[in-house]
Design an enzyme around this catalytic site. Sequence first.
Site, mmCIF file in Angstrom:
data_model
loop_
_atom_site.group_PDB
_atom_site.id
_atom_site.type_symbol
_atom_site.label_atom_id
_atom_site.label_comp_id
_atom_site.label_asym_id
_atom_site.label_seq_id
_atom_site.Cartn_x
_atom_site.Cartn_y
_atom_site.Cartn_z
ATOM 1 N N LYS A 90 0.831 -1.048 0.001
ATOM 2 C CA LYS A 90 0.009 -0.019 0.000
ATOM 3 C C LYS A 90 0.855 1.044 -0.020
ATOM 4 O O LYS A 90 0.307 2.317 -0.430
ATOM 5 C CB LYS A 90 -0.930 0.011 1.247
ATOM 6 C CG LYS A 90 -1.967 -1.146 1.117
ATOM 7 C CD LYS A 90 -3.300 -0.596 0.597
ATOM 8 C CE LYS A 90 -4.260 -1.610 0.741
ATOM 9 N NZ LYS A 90 -5.641 -1.068 -0.029
ATOM 10 N N ASP A 138 -8.313 0.706 6.532
ATOM 11 C CA ASP A 138 -8.067 -0.344 7.357
ATOM 12 C C ASP A 138 -6.496 -0.387 8.302
ATOM 13 O O ASP A 138 -6.547 -1.185 9.214
ATOM 14 C CB ASP A 138 -8.261 -1.874 6.915
ATOM 15 C CG ASP A 138 -9.715 -2.375 6.787
ATOM 16 O OD1 ASP A 138 -10.492 -2.031 7.724
ATOM 17 O OD2 ASP A 138 -9.935 -3.018 5.696
#
Length: 405
Positions: A90, A138
Site C-alpha cells: 500500500k 483499514d
Amino acid sequence: MVPPLEPADSATATLANQRSILLRNRSSGLKHAAPWCDRNAGDEPLRLLKACPRYAPTDLISLPRAAERLGLGELWIKDETQRLGIGSFKGLGGAYAVLKLAMQHVERRTGRAILPAELMEPGVRAMLSELTFSCASDGNHGRSVSAGARLIGARAVVYLHQGVSDERAAHISRLGAQFERVSGDYHDSVEAAAKAASQAGWIAVPDTVGPGEDATACTLVVQGYSILTDEIVAATTGQQKPFTHVLVQAGVGGLAASVFGHGWARGLFGPDTHLWVVEPERSACLYESARAKMPVRLPTGPATNMSMLECQSPSLLAWPIIEDLTTGYITVSDEEAADAVRLLNEGMSGDPRVCVGESGAAGLAGLLRAAKEKDRKTLGLDQCAKVLLFATEGPTDVSVWSGNK
C-alpha cells in the site's frame, strides 16, 4: 460501464465459513482499458516515489524447499513487508497519488509544469501546507497517504471504522496524521471520508470506487502498484520459464487488478497462466461477485484475522479487470491464514523466513488450500508449475499476530 453494486442475496450470506474454489474461463483478452494496464504505467509512479528517502525495490524470494514439499517446480514470493518503511504494498499507491495530486495542484497555481524535486522547495511546500488529503483505511492505505502528505508538508485525515485496532491507528498518528473513528464497517468509513472531503474541500484519496464516484485519485493509487510488477519483471529477466500460477490476495481488488492488468501488459505471464484471487472466507466479495456475474455488496459478518482484506464489496474501478483476467477464486479460513503466517515466519523447510501478517500470508494459504485438492492436475499444480505469491504486508497488530502463537 460497470453496473452498480447489488446486495448479496440470502443464499450468499450462508456461504460464510465455507471453503471454496471457483474456477472461471478467462475471456479472450483484456476487454476493459485502464491506465495501469499500459506497458509504461509504472514509469511516472517510480519517478515520483524516488523522491521518498526510503524507496528501494523489494525482494523476490525463491522458496525451493517449499516448492519441493508441495510438489511444485518453483515457488517465488514478492516480499512487500519492507516497502517504504510502511511494511505494505500500500505504500506505493497512496503516497504516489498524494505526490501526483500535489504536483497537479502546484501546476494549476503556477501555470507551469514542475519536477518532483520541486515538491521539497520551501515556496512549493508553503503552497502544499494549505492542502489536506483524506481517505478511509483499514490501516496501511492510511499510512501511505499520511506518509505522502508528511513528505510534502501537507495535512492528512484518515477515517477508521470501529474494527481498526488502536495499534493500527497509532501507526497512522506517528506519521503526523489525524484520524477519525466511524461506526460500522470499512465501507461506512469510505462513505464518511468521501462526505468529509466534499464538505471541507479536502483532496480525497480513496483506494476503492463506488457507483457514480470520481475514479481519478483511485486510478492513481492502483497505478502506483504498477511499480511492484515492474520490479518482478526486472528480477525475472533472463528466466526462461514463465509463471504458470499467480495468486494475489484481495480486499476490494486493487492489487489484483494491478498485478493482473499491468502484468498482462508487461508480458509477465501468458494466456495459459492461472490468475487466482485469494480472499477470507468471511469476506469474499470478489468470489461472490464472480458467482453472481456482477459486483455485489456483502452484509457485514464476523471479523477475520485477515483484517486488511475485510471488505464487503469490490472496487468498481478494479472489478472489470479482475472479471476479464481472473481464472480462479479461492477462499481461506482464519486458521489457514494463521498456519501460513507461521510457515513463512519459521521458514518453510529451511527456506528464507518472511515475517508477514495474516493478510500478507493469505496467498500462501490459498496455495496450500488448492494443493489439497484431490485432482491437482485440473489446477496445474504439478512439478512443471512455477508459482508467484505476494507477502503483501508485515504484522500490523503484533499483540494478536499468529506468529506469536
